[in-house]
Write an enzyme that holds these catalytic residues in place. Structure first.
Site, short mmCIF file in Angstrom:
data_model
loop_
_atom_site.label_atom_id
_atom_site.label_comp_id
_atom_site.label_asym_id
_atom_site.label_seq_id
_atom_site.Cartn_x
_atom_site.Cartn_y
_atom_site.Cartn_z
N SER A 105 0.63 -1.10 0.05
CA SER A 105 -0.08 -0.03 0.02
C SER A 105 0.84 1.35 -0.14
O SER A 105 2.13 1.51 0.56
CB SER A 105 -0.81 0.07 1.27
OG SER A 105 -0.20 0.56 2.54
N LYS A 106 0.22 2.08 -0.70
CA LYS A 106 1.13 3.51 -0.92
C LYS A 106 1.54 4.30 0.39
O LYS A 106 2.61 4.94 0.61
CB LYS A 106 0.59 4.48 -1.71
CG LYS A 106 -0.85 4.84 -1.29
CD LYS A 106 -1.50 5.70 -2.42
CE LYS A 106 -2.82 6.15 -1.76
NZ LYS A 106 -3.92 6.85 -2.67
N ARG A 107 0.87 3.95 1.55
CA ARG A 107 0.91 4.44 2.83
C ARG A 107 2.31 3.88 3.35
O ARG A 107 2.88 4.38 4.10
CB ARG A 107 0.02 4.45 3.59
CG ARG A 107 -0.27 5.87 4.36
CD ARG A 107 -1.43 6.23 5.16
NE ARG A 107 -2.74 6.31 4.06
CZ ARG A 107 -2.65 7.15 3.33
NH1 ARG A 107 -2.04 8.09 3.29
NH2 ARG A 107 -3.74 7.16 2.55
N ARG A 108 2.57 2.74 3.06
CA ARG A 108 3.77 1.78 3.77
C ARG A 108 4.86 1.61 2.71
O ARG A 108 6.17 1.45 3.31
CB ARG A 108 3.10 0.48 4.17
CG ARG A 108 2.29 0.60 5.23
CD ARG A 108 1.87 -0.80 5.88
NE ARG A 108 2.86 -1.62 6.34
CZ ARG A 108 2.86 -2.76 6.51
NH1 ARG A 108 1.78 -3.36 6.38
NH2 ARG A 108 3.69 -3.59 6.68
#
Ligand code: GLU
Length: 495
Positions: A252-255
């Site tokens: 995921s782009k947040r991680r």
């Protein structure tokens, strides 16, 4: 019959590594049979699609080296290749389905559907359309539509029995019809949904093999029904395993960095990235890890695809990229460096920031090192002197990340406006609010103006710096991420 494959991105955000992964396998599959590879733009979501995103996705795919034979920009005999330019085709097909009883008009109001969902949830049932309009008298349905009553078109799905279909990687799969919703095919604004548009286009564009992400596997029963109702043959489907983190969760782009522009900006070579993506769920017959896309094509055998979630491991990608960089001949190495960052196009964006701050050319480098290269690693101590405590710094950086996901266009003024309204919503003075962001982005106490720096870096680079600063501040557990997400949505709702 010639093999034809496609990649069908929705232009609703920044170019994603998953799109390149799917494109690579489709391209290689088509090439291995001497067939064609098509790019189709799925822009039927009018709110979320943008031409800027479409252009960025095409540019990034080309950079990775995954060009197409037919597409919106290069044309082809099966066009148009942008779904928003094919609305008449979908309308005509939807009418045909309604006329033959394969689909029906649904006049249910939003309130009725909401109430239905509420009841189903309370009874622990999976929310699903209950077929209320399914048996409307055809004449009445026609009359109401003609009188201009708002409606959608839904797929008529059997309520009993099972749908069986086959997936090239997973074999035969059966899903009870009970679990399949009566999917909306045409929305009330007359636009088709993905399900109708994709099936119609895959058929009309002569697509023979569909390789796509495994998240679409559960849509197969609906797609099967649509093919059957039109009397079309179903292309062969292969659902590729999703890229995962080492702990098994979905990337995921947040991680993780997932934006193609991150890989481009940090100096990964496109051929190394292609090689790396090829290893995600596939292997060479001799198990060798370093190979070109041409070698992959020559040896390609779809049977070698696996279903296990491949781990998208940046350390491995770095290693592979290093192998490629070290094997370049010196002339090629110099060309790559020039291509990457030290070129006129990049300097054109930096010159207005640095020229007036420079006495000797040598002063230039320390001013821009965190823009052209990486910023210094930050740790918790870097945030300690700030007025906000560590927990608040983390909250600010998290919320900024969420806000930046929706900031468009990505330029100095929109970034400034986005930050100002967020600081207001969080009730924090701008100075205190900006301090942790400054550290996260620049890794320094003194640097070029923050908003110019972020505009220059681009969304993917900013996101990755926010993520590493958040990690330095202790990171967020799944539970905490949920809490932060709720807090953020609360703020937005109030604003
Ligand atoms: N537009 C869909 C996506 O963005 C394409 C899915 C498919 O390949 O059918 O993933």
């Amino acid at each position: 019959m010639s093999v034809r494959t496609r990649v069908a991105p929705s232009p609703t955000g920044d170019p994603h590594v998953g799109t390149a992964y799917v494109a690579l396998f489709n391209l290689v599959f088509a090439r291995s049979y001497g067939g064609q590879f098509i790019l189709r733009v799925e822009d039927t979501d009018r709110q979320r699609s943008s031409s800027a995103s479409e252009a960025a996705i095409m540019e990034a795919l080309r950079w990775v080296g995954l060009g197409w034979d037919e597409g919106p920009d290069v044309g082809g005999t099966f066009g148009p290749y942008r779904q928003s330019e094919r609305l008449d085709i979908y309308r005509h097909h939807a009418d045909e389905l309604v006329a033959s009883g394969g689909a029906f008009r649904c006049f249910c109001t939003g309130e009725r559907l909401e109430e239905l969902r509420r009841r189903q949830r309370a009874g622990r049932e999976t929310p699903r359309y209950d077929g209320h309009c399914r048996n409307l008298d055809p004449q009445e349905s026609r009359d109401r539509a003609q009188a201009g009553e708002t409606h959608v078109v839904r797929l008529d799905v059997p309520v009993t029995g099972t749908c069986g279909f086959s997936d090239g990687i997973r074999g035969t799969i059966e899903i009870p019809w009970q679990q399949v919703d009566m999917q909306v095919l045409v929305k009330s604004d007359g636009f088709p949904t993905y399900h109708l548009a994709a099936v119609v286009d895959d058929h009309l564009m002569g697509i023979t093999h569909i390789l796509r992400g495994e998240e679409w596997l559960s849509s197969m029963p609906k797609h099967r029904l649509i093919y059957d109702r039109f009397g079309w043959s179903v292309p062969d489907h292969y659902h590729l395993p999703l890229l995962r983190n080492a702990d098994g969760s979905k990337v995921s782009k947040r991680r993780n960095p997932t934006g193609l522009n991150y890989f481009r900006r940090t100096g990964y070579l496109p051929e190394a990235l292609r090689n790396y993506l090829a290893l995600m769920g596939w292997s060479m017959p001799d198990e060798r890890e370093i190979f070109s896309t041409e070698e992959m094509t020559a040896a390609f055998d779809i049977e070698r695809l696996t279903t296990g979630g491949p781990v998208f491991d940046l350390a491995k990608l770095d290693w592979l990229n290093g192998q490629y960089i070290r094997s370049l001949d010196p002339g090629e190495f110099m060309d790559r460096v020039a291509d990457w960052a030290i070129n006129r196009e990049n300097l054109a964006a930096l010159a207005p920031l640095v020229q007036q701050r420079t006495e000797r050319l040598v002063d230039l480098l320390p001013q821009v090192d965190y823009l052209l290269g990486d910023r210094a690693t930050v740790d918790e101590d870097d945030f300690a002197p700030l007025r906000l405590g560590a927990e608040d710094c983390l909250r600010v950086l998290d919320h900024v990340g969420r806000r930046f996901d929706a900031t468009d266009p990505w330029d100095r003024d929109s970034l400034q406006a986005a930050i100002r309204s967020l600081a207001d919503a969080m009730g924090l003075p701008m100075r205190d609010f900006l301090a942790p962001l400054f550290v996260a982005i620049t890794g320094r106490t003194v640097a070029l103006p923050l908003f110019d720096s972020m505009a220059y870096l681009g969304r993917d680079m900013v996101r990755s710096r926010l993520a590493s600063a958040i990690a330095a501040l202790g990171g967020v557990s799944k539970k905490k991420a949920k809490r932060l997400e709720r807090a953020y949505s609360g703020l937005i709702d109030q604003a």
